[in-house]
Write an enzyme that holds these catalytic residues in place. Structure first.
Site, PDB file in Angstrom:
ATOM      1  CG  ASP A 149      -2.262   0.646   0.849  1.00  0.00           C
ATOM      2  OD1 ASP A 149      -2.326   1.749   0.603  1.00  0.00           O
ATOM      3  OD2 ASP A 149      -3.166  -0.089   0.736  1.00  0.00           O
ATOM      4  CG  HIS A 212      -4.423   1.881  -2.372  1.00  0.00           C
ATOM      5  ND1 HIS A 212      -4.556   2.372  -0.932  1.00  0.00           N
ATOM      6  CD2 HIS A 212      -5.506   1.763  -2.878  1.00  0.00           C
ATOM      7  CE1 HIS A 212      -6.049   2.626  -0.971  1.00  0.00           C
ATOM      8  NE2 HIS A 212      -6.494   2.301  -2.067  1.00  0.00           N
ATOM      9  CD  GLU A 276     -10.150   3.504  -0.951  1.00  0.00           C
ATOM     10  OE1 GLU A 276     -10.765   4.042  -0.272  1.00  0.00           O
ATOM     11  OE2 GLU A 276      -8.931   3.258  -0.712  1.00  0.00           O
TER      12      GLU A 276
END
Length: 483
Positions: A149, A212, A276
């Site tokens: 991440d 990420h 995301e």
């Protein structure tokens, strides 16, 4: 700690031991017979190929005999877990016998998972093993590892050593100095994979992309669209430093990583993230604009579809199947993908999309399965912005929703609870957030709806909390049940 023990005692007083068999997850068929069987009775193991489910088993307790039937090692393991819980219950009640009974059992869903996040806070190998030990005894059979991440890259990739030399280290996380550094060597991870398989737990790697990836870009800036020089992220939030869809060398990198990870993880499933990923820097990139013209991509959202299809080529080459966090604005996913239902209040739309595109789903909706959410209001510091996820809500979750049996079989692969790691700094906290909610999740994934009820679960809870206590497992005492 004194308050903790008082709550524990109060719970045990208010919830008396039930006469029913104390097993979690609730077996799907139990028949009781007259008589009892001494605890020290020898066990007869019988391979029975007529048992259709590889994870199914039969457990028969007769006056002088205990018989376990199964068609595979998985079924044998689960029969042993059920028997271990029965024996523990008898010992806790100071009994020297088991009731005579027969159990015929098999899971409702084939995929029953927990997810942990060592990217945000590094977990020691021995801590992951302990986590596997506990989940396995409750018939949870997949452990999803979120290995990268913005805040860290946690797995050795020999072709790209800077991923761990740079990406596995950071100065702090939102001021905390705890568990900021560390990674798993390939040999350590192979050992961990083998450890899980011995307990019927498959490890699913996640290489989250294209978003990420601050830790990845910190190690190799060429992977971003503008060769961004950054450090590993030390705060929460969503970064705009995506792996660049417009650079062919990015896909060479991805292919190399997938190829190395595929030698470590035998599991067919391979999670590629997909959530995301704000496309601001893609939109600013000359290489991306060139790609759009070359591939005749009219809409920016089609870039995501292009990205996943390219990645899927690498997965197919390595015999892997993609798992992806579903984003409804991505127009097309690879046809062999298994999608995650995860965003709160998107169930209806995701089910419609699954039917339209013929996807199987893993159900991890935030309102039922996000174990980083607190279990009660004011339960934990600094997380009051999160919704609460109480134990009862987890238990009442039906991953079949309103689908017919045929539709459920066609579209629902299983369930998973996610334990995102921003506020989970060690195993002690991880167990507190996971249990007893994972007991409820195990029943959600294993037990058919007619055999499930909240009150029956509560009646079995005390004995299971004691079972965890004797194993040194931290958990949150559900004090609200004492009201």
């Amino acid at each position: 700690m004194k308050i903790y023990y008082i709550f524990l005692l109060l719970l045990f007083v208010v919830l008396p031991l039930s006469a029913q068999v104390n097993v979690i997850p609730q077996p799907n068929k139990i028949e009781y017979h007259k008589g009892s069987c001494p605890l020290k009775t020898p066990i007869t193991y019988i391979t029975d190929n007529s048992i259709p489910s590889k994870e199914g088993y039969e457990l028969i307790v007769q006056p002088k005999k205990i018989i376990l039937k199964f068609s595979s090692k998985a079924g044998k393991f689960y029969a042993e877990q059920t028997l271990a819980q029965l024996i523990f219950q008898a010992e806790q009640e100071s009994k020297k016998v088991l009731p005579c009974l027969s159990i015929i059992d098999a899971p409702r869903f084939s995929y029953r998972a927990l997810m942990i996040d060592p990217a945000r806070h590094y977990w020691k190998v021995e801590d992951i093993k302990k986590y596997i030990d506990v989940m396995a005894q409750y018939k949870l059979n997949y452990l999803h590892l979120h290995l990268n991440d913005d805040q860290g890259w946690r797995i050795e990739i020999k072709k790209y050593p800077k991923l761990t030399e740079v990406g596995a280290k950071r100065t702090d996380f939102e001021g905390s100095k705890r568990n900021n550094e560390g990674y798993y060597t390939q040999e350590e991870m192979k050992n961990l994979v083998a450890y899980g398989l011995e307990r019927n737990v498959q490890l699913v790697p996640e290489f989250d992309m294209p978003g990420h990836n601050d830790a990845t870009v910190a190690a190799y800036p060429f992977l971003s669209c503008n060769d961004t020089i950054i450090t590993v992220r030390t705060t929460s939030g969503v970064s705009k430093n995506l792996l660049c869809v417009g650079k062919e060398k990015v896909f060479s990198f991805i292919d190399d990583v997938i190829t190395e990870l595929s030698t470590i993880f035998p599991c067919t499933y391979f999670h590629i993230g997909g959530d995301e990923a704000p496309m601001d820097k893609w939109q600013e990139s000359k290489e991306v604009r060139t790609l759009k013209n070359k591939e005749n991509l009219k809409d920016d959202s089609q870039l995501m579809s292009y990205f996943f299809e390219k990645v899927n080529t690498s997965l197919l080459k390595n015999g892997k199947q993609p798992l992806i966090w579903m984003e409804l604005d991505v127009p097309v996913y690879p046809k062999n993908s298994i999608m995650y239902l995860w965003r709160i209040n998107t169930t209806k739309q995701v089910l419609e999309r699954a039917k339209k595109d013929n996807f199987k789903l893993i159900c991890s909706p935030g309102e039922y399965a996000y174990f980083d959410y607190p279990q009660a209001k004011d339960d934990l510091p600094n997380v009051n912005w999160m919704p609460t996820l109480p134990l009862e809500k987890v238990l009442l979750f039906n991953p079949g929703f309103n689908l017919s049996k045929e539709e459920e079989k066609q579209y629902i692969l299983g369930v998973e609870a996610t334990l995102w790691g921003e506020s989970v700094k060690d195993l002690f906290r991880a167990f507190y957030m996971t249990y007893p909610r994972a007991l409820a999740l195990s029943e959600v994934g294993w037990t058919q709806m007619p055999q499930r009820s909240w009150q029956a679960f509560v009646d079995r809870l005390e004995g299971q909390l004691s079972y965890l206590w004797h194993q040194g497992v931290n958990y949150r005492v559900p004090v609200e049940l004492a009201n």
